[in-house]
Design an enzyme around this catalytic site. Structure first.
Site, PDB file in Angstrom:
ATOM      1  N   GLU A 120      49.351  27.840  93.261  1.00 44.00           N
ATOM      2  CA  GLU A 120      48.950  27.438  91.905  1.00 44.00           C
ATOM      3  C   GLU A 120      48.136  26.138  91.919  1.00 44.00           C
ATOM      4  O   GLU A 120      47.853  25.584  90.859  1.00 44.00           O
ATOM      5  CB  GLU A 120      50.181  27.251  91.004  1.00 44.00           C
ATOM      6  CG  GLU A 120      51.094  28.455  90.881  1.00 44.00           C
ATOM      7  CD  GLU A 120      50.697  29.435  89.774  1.00 44.00           C
ATOM      8  OE1 GLU A 120      49.582  29.303  89.246  1.00 44.00           O
ATOM      9  OE2 GLU A 120      51.512  30.342  89.485  1.00 44.00           O
ATOM     10  N   HIS A 143      55.958  23.390  86.972  1.00 47.02           N
ATOM     11  CA  HIS A 143      56.119  24.811  86.620  1.00 47.02           C
ATOM     12  C   HIS A 143      57.426  25.332  87.196  1.00 47.02           C
ATOM     13  O   HIS A 143      57.742  25.086  88.360  1.00 47.02           O
ATOM     14  CB  HIS A 143      54.939  25.614  87.175  1.00 47.02           C
ATOM     15  CG  HIS A 143      55.203  27.084  87.204  1.00 47.02           C
ATOM     16  ND1 HIS A 143      55.497  27.809  86.065  1.00 47.02           N
ATOM     17  CD2 HIS A 143      55.254  27.983  88.227  1.00 47.02           C
ATOM     18  CE1 HIS A 143      55.708  29.073  86.394  1.00 47.02           C
ATOM     19  NE2 HIS A 143      55.576  29.205  87.701  1.00 47.02           N
ATOM     20  N   HIS A 145      60.956  28.497  86.404  1.00 43.67           N
ATOM     21  CA  HIS A 145      61.320  29.816  85.870  1.00 43.67           C
ATOM     22  C   HIS A 145      62.675  29.766  85.150  1.00 43.67           C
ATOM     23  O   HIS A 145      63.664  30.317  85.645  1.00 43.67           O
ATOM     24  CB  HIS A 145      61.393  30.838  87.021  1.00 43.67           C
ATOM     25  CG  HIS A 145      60.112  31.057  87.774  1.00 43.67           C
ATOM     26  ND1 HIS A 145      60.045  31.750  88.970  1.00 43.67           N
ATOM     27  CD2 HIS A 145      58.846  30.681  87.500  1.00 43.67           C
ATOM     28  CE1 HIS A 145      58.791  31.791  89.394  1.00 43.67           C
ATOM     29  NE2 HIS A 145      58.044  31.135  88.528  1.00 43.67           N
ATOM     30  N   GLU A 174      67.749  17.438  69.015  1.00 44.66           N
ATOM     31  CA  GLU A 174      67.032  16.871  70.166  1.00 44.66           C
ATOM     32  C   GLU A 174      65.780  17.662  70.505  1.00 44.66           C
ATOM     33  O   GLU A 174      64.796  17.109  70.994  1.00 44.66           O
ATOM     34  CB  GLU A 174      67.933  16.820  71.415  1.00 44.66           C
ATOM     35  CG  GLU A 174      68.944  15.703  71.418  1.00 44.66           C
ATOM     36  CD  GLU A 174      70.141  15.990  70.533  1.00 44.66           C
ATOM     37  OE1 GLU A 174      70.225  17.103  69.957  1.00 44.66           O
ATOM     38  OE2 GLU A 174      70.984  15.090  70.404  1.00 44.66           O
ATOM     39  N   HIS A 215      57.159  35.261  82.896  1.00 47.38           N
ATOM     40  CA  HIS A 215      56.977  34.551  84.159  1.00 47.38           C
ATOM     41  C   HIS A 215      57.700  33.207  84.175  1.00 47.38           C
ATOM     42  O   HIS A 215      58.582  33.002  85.003  1.00 47.38           O
ATOM     43  CB  HIS A 215      55.468  34.369  84.430  1.00 47.38           C
ATOM     44  CG  HIS A 215      55.156  33.584  85.664  1.00 47.38           C
ATOM     45  ND1 HIS A 215      53.926  33.556  86.260  1.00 47.38           N
ATOM     46  CD2 HIS A 215      55.930  32.763  86.427  1.00 47.38           C
ATOM     47  CE1 HIS A 215      53.958  32.780  87.335  1.00 47.38           C
ATOM     48  NE2 HIS A 215      55.161  32.284  87.449  1.00 47.38           N
TER      49      HIS A 215
HETATM   50  O1  2HA Z   1      55.006  29.187  93.400  1.00 47.48           O
HETATM   51  O2  2HA Z   1      56.214  30.238  90.728  1.00 47.48           O
HETATM   52  O3  2HA Z   1      53.916  31.066  89.789  1.00 47.48           O
HETATM   53  C1  2HA Z   1      55.620  30.322  92.973  1.00 47.48           C
HETATM   54  C2  2HA Z   1      55.377  30.530  91.542  1.00 47.48           C
HETATM   55  C3  2HA Z   1      54.073  31.070  91.154  1.00 47.48           C
HETATM   56 ZN    ZN Z   2      55.938  30.917  88.729  1.00 44.40          ZN
END
Ligand code: 2HA
Ligand code: ZN
Length: 271
Positions: A120, A143, A145, A174, A215
């Site tokens: 990324e 980033h 998940h 909050e 995602h």
């Molecule tokens: O790096 O999360 O979006 C792994 C990820 C790609």
């Molecule tokens: Zn990801």
């Protein structure tokens, strides 16, 4: 002459340790299966002129786009395929420091090992470049998940920015305070693609946190801990919402008035 040793730079190492700390939170929160997620942090202001001259330990790698607002800047970037739980243990075994060329067209790795950056990276740099070009002192792209936020993105009504923002804000005060610009939405795109990056940049015009359908989530900001806190607070709201639904009731949520009353008290932007 003794070679510059970045490990002697306590400000720099403090920031790298914070990256390791946050990587650990991502893993322990269950948001970082396998190599899920990635972090990049702008270190330019923490490095001396001598450190900035460190020789490259790999050949220059083209970026594919010119990034003028981050030309000559330095970033710590988690490595491609590397696991957050190991970034937490050893950030330099699972990431590297890169230098963007003065023409903004390529980068090279300068420390500590030639660990190839996250897939990324072009999209992270596009975001760093965009937010800095807006005059903001952006230093972080994070980033990850978060399970329950991703779960909501499987439900069409939550792919509306106003709707998901309103529901998540209304779970706890909050959330309105800590994520005052709400959450932007990017419909599904292939991970690591420039289409995903460009669609995200568009959302960063109005938001600091962007949900990627089915995602994950991404936050930008000046401070890594604050980026983590924004995602953590949204994730808490998503947990409360789904816990209530799983218990069989629709959570009432705070009223519009209760949310609006926070604005003057906490000096929040009106939305
Ligand atoms: O790096 O999360 O979006 C792994 C990820 C790609
Ligand atoms: Zn990801």
């Amino acid at each position: 002459m003794e070679l510059t040793n970045l490990r002697n730079n306590s400000a720099l190492m403090g920031e790298i340790n914070r990256i390791a700390e946050v990587a650990g939170y991502l893993w322990t929160n269950g948001w970082a299966e396998r190599n899920g997620g990635n972090i990049s942090v702008n270190l330019t202001d923490l490095m001396s002129e001598e450190e900035k001259q460190l020789p490259a330990i790999c050949a220059p790698i083209q970026l594919g786009e010119v990034m003028p607002a981050v030309a000559g800047h330095f970033f710590y970037v988690t490595g491609t395929g590397k696991r957050m739980r190991y970034v937490a243990q050893d950030p330099f075994d699972n990431g590297s420091i890169i230098r963007i060329a003065e023409d903004g067209k390529s980068y090279e790795i300068i420390a500590m090992q030639p660990i190839a950056p996250t897939s990324e990276l072009p999209s992270h740099l596009l975001m760093h470049n965009y937010v800095r070009s807006q005059g903001r002192d952006n230093r972080v792209v994070l980033h990850t998940h978060p399970t329950n936020i991703i779960a909501l993105s499987h439900c069409k009504p939550f792919l509306n920015s106003n709707h998901i923002t309103r529901v998540l804000w209304s779970m706890i005060p909050e959330c309105r305070i800590i994520v005052p610009k709400g959450i932007g939405i990017v419909p599904y795109e292939i991970p690591g693609s420039m289409d995903l990056a460009r669609a995200t940049v568009k959302q960063l015009e109005e938001h600091d946190v962007v949900l990627w359908e089915k995602h994950g989530i991404l936050a930008v900001g000046e401070d890594l801990i604050e980026c983590f806190d924004a995602i953590d607070t949204l994730a808490k709201s998503a947990d409360i919402y789904l816990n209530a639904r799983m218990a069989g009731f629709e959570p009432e949520g705070m009223t519009d008035k209760q949310l609006d009353d926070l604005v003057p008290v906490f000096n929040l932007p009106v939305k």
